[in-house]
Write a protein that holds these residues in place. Structure first.
Motif, PDB file in Angstrom:
ATOM      1  N   ALA A 119       0.558  -1.343   0.089  1.00  0.00           N
ATOM      2  CA  ALA A 119      -0.176  -0.117  -0.298  1.00  0.00           C
ATOM      3  C   ALA A 119       0.869   0.580   0.158  1.00  0.00           C
ATOM      4  CB  ALA A 119      -1.173   0.116   0.989  1.00  0.00           C
ATOM      5  N   GLY A 120       2.355   1.461   0.217  1.00  0.00           N
ATOM      6  CA  GLY A 120       2.905   2.989   0.318  1.00  0.00           C
ATOM      7  C   GLY A 120       3.649   2.809   1.462  1.00  0.00           C
ATOM      8  N   LYS A 121       3.280   2.238   2.486  1.00  0.00           N
ATOM      9  CA  LYS A 121       3.057   3.045   3.947  1.00  0.00           C
ATOM     10  C   LYS A 121       4.451   3.535   4.041  1.00  0.00           C
ATOM     11  CE  LYS A 121       1.885  -0.705   5.663  1.00  0.00           C
ATOM     12  NZ  LYS A 121       1.695  -1.593   4.285  1.00  0.00           N
ATOM     13  N   SER A 122       5.691   2.397   4.033  1.00  0.00           N
ATOM     14  CA  SER A 122       6.743   2.861   4.378  1.00  0.00           C
ATOM     15  C   SER A 122       7.270   3.810   3.112  1.00  0.00           C
ATOM     16  CB  SER A 122       7.737   1.868   3.353  1.00  0.00           C
ATOM     17  OG  SER A 122       7.542   0.686   4.562  1.00  0.00           O
ATOM     18  N   THR A 123       6.609   4.144   2.367  1.00  0.00           N
ATOM     19  CA  THR A 123       7.681   5.440   0.516  1.00  0.00           C
ATOM     20  C   THR A 123       6.291   6.737   2.068  1.00  0.00           C
ATOM     21  OG1 THR A 123       7.239   4.463  -1.063  1.00  0.00           O
ATOM     22  CG2 THR A 123       7.320   6.137  -1.531  1.00  0.00           C
ATOM     23  N   LEU A 124       5.596   6.465   1.911  1.00  0.00           N
ATOM     24  CA  LEU A 124       4.456   7.975   2.676  1.00  0.00           C
ATOM     25  C   LEU A 124       5.775   8.245   3.660  1.00  0.00           C
ATOM     26  CD1 LEU A 124       2.275   9.545   2.164  1.00  0.00           C
ATOM     27  CD2 LEU A 124       0.731   8.044   3.473  1.00  0.00           C
ATOM     28  N   ALA A 125       5.765   7.480   4.518  1.00  0.00           N
ATOM     29  CA  ALA A 125       6.471   7.434   5.878  1.00  0.00           C
ATOM     30  C   ALA A 125       7.867   8.183   5.925  1.00  0.00           C
ATOM     31  CB  ALA A 125       6.643   6.471   6.645  1.00  0.00           C
ATOM     32  N   THR A 126       8.326   8.078   4.771  1.00  0.00           N
ATOM     33  CA  THR A 126       9.622   8.500   4.249  1.00  0.00           C
ATOM     34  C   THR A 126       8.952   9.448   4.029  1.00  0.00           C
ATOM     35  OG1 THR A 126      10.693   6.268   3.986  1.00  0.00           O
ATOM     36  CG2 THR A 126      11.752   7.561   3.344  1.00  0.00           C
ATOM     37  N   HIS A 127       8.610   9.622   3.198  1.00  0.00           N
ATOM     38  CA  HIS A 127       8.108  11.190   2.359  1.00  0.00           C
ATOM     39  C   HIS A 127       7.720  12.186   3.000  1.00  0.00           C
ATOM     40  CE1 HIS A 127       6.562  13.885  -0.779  1.00  0.00           C
ATOM     41  NE2 HIS A 127       6.337  14.127   0.077  1.00  0.00           N
ATOM     42  N   VAL A 128       6.837  11.946   4.551  1.00  0.00           N
ATOM     43  CA  VAL A 128       6.582  12.598   5.323  1.00  0.00           C
ATOM     44  C   VAL A 128       7.384  13.644   6.130  1.00  0.00           C
ATOM     45  CG1 VAL A 128       5.141  13.412   7.695  1.00  0.00           C
ATOM     46  CG2 VAL A 128       4.039  11.873   5.010  1.00  0.00           C
ATOM     47  N   ALA A 129       8.137  12.321   6.273  1.00  0.00           N
ATOM     48  CA  ALA A 129       9.382  12.685   7.518  1.00  0.00           C
ATOM     49  C   ALA A 129      10.403  13.140   7.063  1.00  0.00           C
ATOM     50  CB  ALA A 129      10.392  10.787   8.077  1.00  0.00           C
ATOM     51  N   HIS A 130      10.737  13.455   5.936  1.00  0.00           N
ATOM     52  CA  HIS A 130      11.470  14.391   5.257  1.00  0.00           C
ATOM     53  C   HIS A 130      10.827  15.975   5.370  1.00  0.00           C
ATOM     54  CE1 HIS A 130      15.434  12.097   3.607  1.00  0.00           C
ATOM     55  NE2 HIS A 130      14.184  11.308   2.658  1.00  0.00           N
ATOM     56  N   GLN A 131       9.733  16.039   5.165  1.00  0.00           N
ATOM     57  CA  GLN A 131       9.019  17.506   5.026  1.00  0.00           C
ATOM     58  C   GLN A 131       8.650  17.948   6.482  1.00  0.00           C
ATOM     59  OE1 GLN A 131       5.320  16.323   3.730  1.00  0.00           O
ATOM     60  NE2 GLN A 131       5.815  17.073   2.189  1.00  0.00           N
ATOM     61  N   LEU A 132       9.205  16.587   7.690  1.00  0.00           N
ATOM     62  CA  LEU A 132       8.678  17.238   8.566  1.00  0.00           C
ATOM     63  C   LEU A 132      10.248  17.453   9.634  1.00  0.00           C
ATOM     64  CD1 LEU A 132       6.016  15.634  10.531  1.00  0.00           C
ATOM     65  CD2 LEU A 132       6.214  17.343   9.402  1.00  0.00           C
ATOM     66  N   ARG A 133      11.314  17.360   8.659  1.00  0.00           N
ATOM     67  CA  ARG A 133      12.877  17.181   9.372  1.00  0.00           C
ATOM     68  C   ARG A 133      13.449  18.234  10.053  1.00  0.00           C
ATOM     69  NH1 ARG A 133      17.480  15.676   4.554  1.00  0.00           N
ATOM     70  NH2 ARG A 133      18.683  16.090   6.864  1.00  0.00           N
ATOM     71  N   ASP A 134      12.744  19.691  10.319  1.00  0.00           N
ATOM     72  CA  ASP A 134      13.174  21.429  10.530  1.00  0.00           C
ATOM     73  C   ASP A 134      12.087  21.203  11.888  1.00  0.00           C
ATOM     74  OD1 ASP A 134      14.552  21.235   8.517  1.00  0.00           O
ATOM     75  OD2 ASP A 134      13.258  23.217   6.897  1.00  0.00           O
ATOM     76  N   ARG A 135      10.901  20.171  12.013  1.00  0.00           N
ATOM     77  CA  ARG A 135      10.146  20.790  13.148  1.00  0.00           C
ATOM     78  C   ARG A 135      11.409  19.425  14.024  1.00  0.00           C
ATOM     79  NH1 ARG A 135       5.366  22.723  12.161  1.00  0.00           N
ATOM     80  NH2 ARG A 135       5.330  22.767  14.434  1.00  0.00           N
ATOM     81  N   PHE A 136      11.965  19.093  13.912  1.00  0.00           N
ATOM     82  CA  PHE A 136      12.695  18.570  14.562  1.00  0.00           C
ATOM     83  C   PHE A 136      14.764  17.906  14.493  1.00  0.00           C
ATOM     84  CE2 PHE A 136       9.046  16.477  14.692  1.00  0.00           C
ATOM     85  CZ  PHE A 136       8.092  15.755  15.612  1.00  0.00           C
ATOM     86  N   PRO A 137      14.922  19.362  15.221  1.00  0.00           N
ATOM     87  CA  PRO A 137      16.552  19.864  14.738  1.00  0.00           C
ATOM     88  C   PRO A 137      17.104  18.743  15.771  1.00  0.00           C
ATOM     89  CG  PRO A 137      15.914  21.160  16.821  1.00  0.00           C
ATOM     90  CD  PRO A 137      14.131  20.528  16.204  1.00  0.00           C
ATOM     91  N   ASP A 138      17.316  18.152  16.704  1.00  0.00           N
ATOM     92  CA  ASP A 138      18.068  17.204  16.868  1.00  0.00           C
ATOM     93  C   ASP A 138      17.836  15.543  16.233  1.00  0.00           C
ATOM     94  OD1 ASP A 138      18.587  19.083  19.146  1.00  0.00           O
ATOM     95  OD2 ASP A 138      16.806  18.059  20.105  1.00  0.00           O
ATOM     96  N   GLY A 139      17.462  15.663  15.071  1.00  0.00           N
ATOM     97  CA  GLY A 139      17.834  14.732  14.496  1.00  0.00           C
ATOM     98  C   GLY A 139      16.746  13.370  14.068  1.00  0.00           C
ATOM     99  N   GLN A 140      16.947  12.701  12.890  1.00  0.00           N
ATOM    100  CA  GLN A 140      15.948  11.927  12.585  1.00  0.00           C
ATOM    101  C   GLN A 140      16.661  10.428  12.623  1.00  0.00           C
ATOM    102  OE1 GLN A 140      16.953  13.862  10.452  1.00  0.00           O
ATOM    103  NE2 GLN A 140      15.317  15.889  11.345  1.00  0.00           N
ATOM    104  N   LEU A 141      15.671   9.421  13.618  1.00  0.00           N
ATOM    105  CA  LEU A 141      15.830   7.685  13.398  1.00  0.00           C
ATOM    106  C   LEU A 141      15.378   6.767  11.969  1.00  0.00           C
ATOM    107  CD1 LEU A 141      16.959   7.745  17.341  1.00  0.00           C
ATOM    108  CD2 LEU A 141      18.725   8.048  15.532  1.00  0.00           C
ATOM    109  N   TYR A 142      16.053   6.053  11.688  1.00  0.00           N
ATOM    110  CA  TYR A 142      15.042   5.422  11.110  1.00  0.00           C
ATOM    111  C   TYR A 142      15.830   3.980  11.758  1.00  0.00           C
ATOM    112  CZ  TYR A 142      13.330   2.460   7.024  1.00  0.00           C
ATOM    113  OH  TYR A 142      13.080   1.712   6.506  1.00  0.00           O
ATOM    114  N   ALA A 143      14.669   2.756  11.721  1.00  0.00           N
ATOM    115  CA  ALA A 143      14.946   1.514  11.844  1.00  0.00           C
ATOM    116  C   ALA A 143      14.015   0.303  10.881  1.00  0.00           C
ATOM    117  CB  ALA A 143      15.112   1.403  13.244  1.00  0.00           C
ATOM    118  N   GLU A 144      14.385  -0.646  10.806  1.00  0.00           N
ATOM    119  CA  GLU A 144      12.906  -1.321   9.366  1.00  0.00           C
ATOM    120  C   GLU A 144      13.340  -2.611  10.552  1.00  0.00           C
ATOM    121  OE1 GLU A 144      12.100  -4.537   5.974  1.00  0.00           O
ATOM    122  OE2 GLU A 144      14.078  -2.639   5.407  1.00  0.00           O
ATOM    123  N   LEU A 145      11.537  -2.240  11.687  1.00  0.00           N
ATOM    124  CA  LEU A 145      12.444  -3.925  12.743  1.00  0.00           C
ATOM    125  C   LEU A 145      11.747  -5.015  12.472  1.00  0.00           C
ATOM    126  CD1 LEU A 145      11.757  -1.483  14.485  1.00  0.00           C
ATOM    127  CD2 LEU A 145      10.019  -2.076  15.641  1.00  0.00           C
TER     128      LEU A 145
END
Length: 598
Positions: free
Chosen positions: A304-330
C-alpha cells in the motif's frame, strides 16, 4: 540479591539484610566474593580462616560453612546454586550487576570510554558514581591476612581511579572545588606523589602559591625520612614552575560534540502526493507536545506504500525535529540491536553501550528525554515490539508503519493507508513509464492498474518492468496479467517483489490462521461470511470468527460490509487471494486440498 564488598561485608535482598552467621562463615564468603566467578581452592579457604593453624577437621568445617551460606541464600530466596562445588574447591557465581565490585568496574570502563570520546563532564559524573560505592575500608571487619591482602588491592584500586577522576576534574577547571578533598587525601596517603602533584596544581591555579610550595616541602620531608629518596621528576618540575613564578595553565573544559542523526532513507523523487494522508500525519506529529510523545501509525496491507509515505512525510518534517531523525526497519530484528544502532547514531561509543537489551533501551529513552527527535519505525510487528523504543520525553515524535493493528499503544493515532485513487495510480505509472508510452495505450494502462488493485507496489513493479523492456507494449503486458497463474510473476521486478511483501505479512502467524487463510482463497471473490469460512476450513463458527479477526488485523482479509441478515461479509484482495491459493498447493496435504475443492 545484592552483595557488598567495598566497605563492610553485606548481603541484601530488596534492601533487607541477609543474616550470614559467624566470623568463620564471613571469612569464607569474603574470600569467595573477592575471587567472584573464580574457583577458590579448599586449601586457600583453610588458610584464610586459620592462618596456618588449621585443625584436622578444617576441610569438613569449610564444607559446613559453605552449606550454611547456601542455606542462608535459599532462605533469602536466592536459590542454592550461587556457590558451585568444583573439582578443587568452590566458586561463587554472580553477574557483574549483583556485586558492587562488578558494578564499580563496569562504571569505570564506561567513564574511561566517555572521557576518550571527549566528554569530561559526563565522565566525571560516572567516575564519582563509581567511587561512591566505596563505603569505607574494604572488609575491615574481616581480620584474615588472606582477606586483608586482597582488600588492600581494592583500596589501591579505589585511589587509582580517584586520581584518574581528579585528573579530569583538574582538566575541567574544578580546581578550587578539589582543594579540601585533596588536602585530606594527601594527609591520609602522604607517599602518593600523584595526589600531592594534583593538590599542588589545584592550589597554584587557585592563586595559593605559598600553600602549594608548602605541600611540596612537606612531601619531600616525608619521602626523604621514610624512603630516603627525593620526590619524582613530575613533582619536582611542578615545584620549579611554581617557584619560578610561571603562571598556571588554566583548564579548557572538554565536552563531546552533540551528534545529530539523519538516518532517513532517501525520499522517492517520483512520489505521488496523497494529501488525504500527508496533511493528517503532519498535523498530528507537529501538534502541541505538552500531552506527551506524539505517535502516528500508518496501517495497511502489503504494497500500500506505507513505508514510502512515512519516509516522504518524515523528510518534510525534518526542520521540526532539529535534534535528528532516527530510522529502523523492525520486522524480525531484535529490539536490543535496534537500540544499539540508535545509541551509536546518538553518539554513544560501543564501550558505553550496555550489553543488556533492557538497559540499552533505557539509555536510549534517557537520551531522548530532553531532545526533539523524529523516530521512524518501519514494519512494526506488534505493540509489544515497539513499546521499548518510544522516546522518553514529550519533545520527540514517532512515525511507524505496520501491517497489523497497534492501536493498543497509549496515545497512538492510526492512519489507514489504502490503495491509490485511479488518478494517483495513473500519475505514478505515467511518471515512471513516461507519458509517450502510457497515453498511447490508455485502455491497456487502466487494465494494468485495475489488475494491480491500484496498490503502489505492483503498480511500480509493472511500470519498472516496462521501463526495462522498451519493446514491450502495455497491451502485451495487460494480456499477460489477465492470466491468474502469471500475475504475481508479472507484478514482481527485481526488489519490487509482491510475493516477498505478502510473505512478510504472514511471518509469525499461527498455523491455524494460515490454514484458514489458504482455505479462504477458494471462496467467491465477491465475499463470504463466517459460516462459509467455517464450512470451507472445517472449523467451528466460533473458532473461524476468532481466526478471521486475526487475519483482518493482519490486513490479509478485508471486511466487505454487513449483509441483510446482519452477518459480517469478508473478502480477499485479488492479489492476496492468488498468493494464498499458490501457497495452499504446497502447504496443505493432498487429502485436505481435495476435501476443500469438493
Amino acid at each position: 540479591m545484592w552483595f557488598r564488598v567495598l566497605g563492610p561485608l553485606g548481603v541484601s535482598v530488596d534492601w533487607e539484610p541477609v543474616s550470614l552467621g559467624r566470623n568463620r562463615q564471613l571469612t569464607v564468603l569474603a574470600v569467595l566474593l573477592l575471587e567472584v566467578n573464580k574457583t577458590v581452592s579448599v586449601g586457600r579457604l583453610i588458610e584464610a580462616v586459620w592462618s596456618g593453624c588449621a585443625p584436622k577437621t578444617a576441610s569438613e568445617q569449610i564444607q559446613t560453612c559453605v552449606w550454611r551460606l547456601r542455606r542462608a541464600f535459599v532462605a533469602a530466596g536466592a536459590g542454592s546454586g550461587l556457590i558451585e562445588t568444583t573439582a578443587s574447591g568452590y566458586s561463587l557465581r554472580l553477574a557483574a550487576d549483583k556485586i558492587d565490585t562488578g558494578v564499580f568496574e563496569t562504571w569505570v570502563r564506561e567513564a574511561r570510554a566517555i572521557a576518550d570520546a571527549g566528554d569530561h563532564r559526563e565522565a566525571i559524573a560516572v567516575y564519582r558514581k563509581a567511587l561512591r560505592l566505596f563505603r569505607g575500608p574494604v572488609l575491615a571487619e574481616v581480620d584474615s591476612p588472606v582477606v586483608r591482602a586482597v582488600a588492600a588491592k581494592w583500596d589501591e584500586r579505589m585511589l587509582s581511579v580517584l586520581e584518574d577522576c581528579v585528573e579530569l576534574e583538574l582538566a575541567s577547571g574544578m580546581d578550587a572545588h578539589l582543594v579540601d578533598e585533596l588536602t585530606a587525601l594527601v594527609e591520609q596517603h602522604p607517599l602518593r606523589e600523584r595526589l600531592r602533584w594534583q593538590l599542588m596544581l589545584a592550589l597554584h591555579r587557585d592563586d595559593r602559591r605559598a600553600d602549594a610550595l608548602a605541600v611540596y616541602r612537606a612531601g619531600r620531608a616525608v619521602m626523604v625520612d621514610e624512603l630516603g629518596v627525593e620526590p619524582g621528576r613530575k613533582l619536582q618540575e611542578l615545584h620549579d614552575r611554581i617557584l619560578n613564578g610561571e603562571p598556571p595553565q588554566r583548564a579548557v573544559v572538554a565536552t563531546a560534540a552533540v551528534r545529530v542523526p539523519a538516518q532517513l532513507l532517501a525520499d522517492a523523487p517520483d512520489f505521488v502526493e496523497r494529501p488525504e494522508h500527508t496533511d493528517e500525519i503532519r498535523r498530528v506529529l507537529t501538534a502541541d507536545d505538552t500531552a506527551g510523545v506524539r505517535i502516528v501509525a500508518l496501517l495497511g496491507r502489503c504494497g500500500a506504500g506505507k513505508s514510502t509515505l512515512a519516509t516522504h512525510v518524515a523528510h518534510q518534517l525534518r526542520d521540526r525535529f532539529p535534534d535528528g531523525q532516527l530510522y529502523a526497519e523492525l520486522g524480525e530484528a531484535g529490539i536490543g540491536d535496534i537500540a544499539c544502532g540508535f545509541l551509536r547514531a546518538l553518539g554513544v561509543s560501543d564501550a558505553r553501550i550496555p550489553a543488556d537489551p533492557d538497559e540499552r533501551t533505557a539509555m536510549y529513552r534517557s537520551l531522548l528525554a530532553t531532545r526533539r527527535v523524529l523516530v521512524v519505525l518501519d514494519d512494526v510487528v506488534d505493540a509489544h515490539q515497539v513499546r521499548p523504543l518510544l522516546p522518553g520525553g514529550p519533545g520527540s515524535a514517532v512515525l511507524m508503519t505496520s501491517r497489523t493493528t497497534v492501536t493498543e499503544l497509549a496515545g497512538v493515532y492510526p492512519v489507514e493507508v489504502g490503495a491509490l485513487t485511479e488518478s494517483e495510480a495513473v500519475e505514478m505509472f505515467t511518471g515512471i513509464v513516461g507519458a509517450h508510452r502510457a497515453l498511447v495505450e490508455p485502455e491497456a494502462m487502466r487494465e494494468i492498474l485495475r489488475l494491480a488493485g491500484h496498490l503502489p507496489l505492483p503498480v511500480r513493479a509493472a511500470a519498472a518492468r516496462l521501463v526495462a523492456r522498451p519493446h514491450l507494449s502495455l497491451r502485451h503486458l495487460a494480456s499477460r496479467l489477465r492470466d491468474p497463474r502469471r500475475r504475481l510473476d508479472e507484478f514482481s521486478h527485481g526488489t519490487l517483489d509482491i510475493r516477498a511483501s505478502l510473505k512478510s505479512a504472514t511471518t509469525g502467524m499461527p498455523d491455524a490462521a494460515k490454514h484458514m487463510w489458504y482455505s479462504l482463497s477458494t471462496l467467491p471473490r465477491e465475499g463470504f461470511d463466517v459460516y462459509e469460512a467455517s464450512a470451507g476450513s472445517a472449523r467451528t463458527v466460533h473458532e473461524s470468527e476468532r481466526l478471521l479477526d486475526l487475519l483482518v488485523d493482519r490486513r490479509v482479509v478485508d471486511i466487505a460490509g454487513v449483509d441483510e441478515r446482519g452477518n459480517v461479509r469478508y473478502r480477499l484482495h485479488e492479489l492476496i487471494a492468488l498468493y494464498a491459493a499458490e501457497l495452499s498447493r504446497t502447504q496443505l496435504s493432498q487429502p485436505v486440498r481435495e476435501r476443500r475443492a469438493a
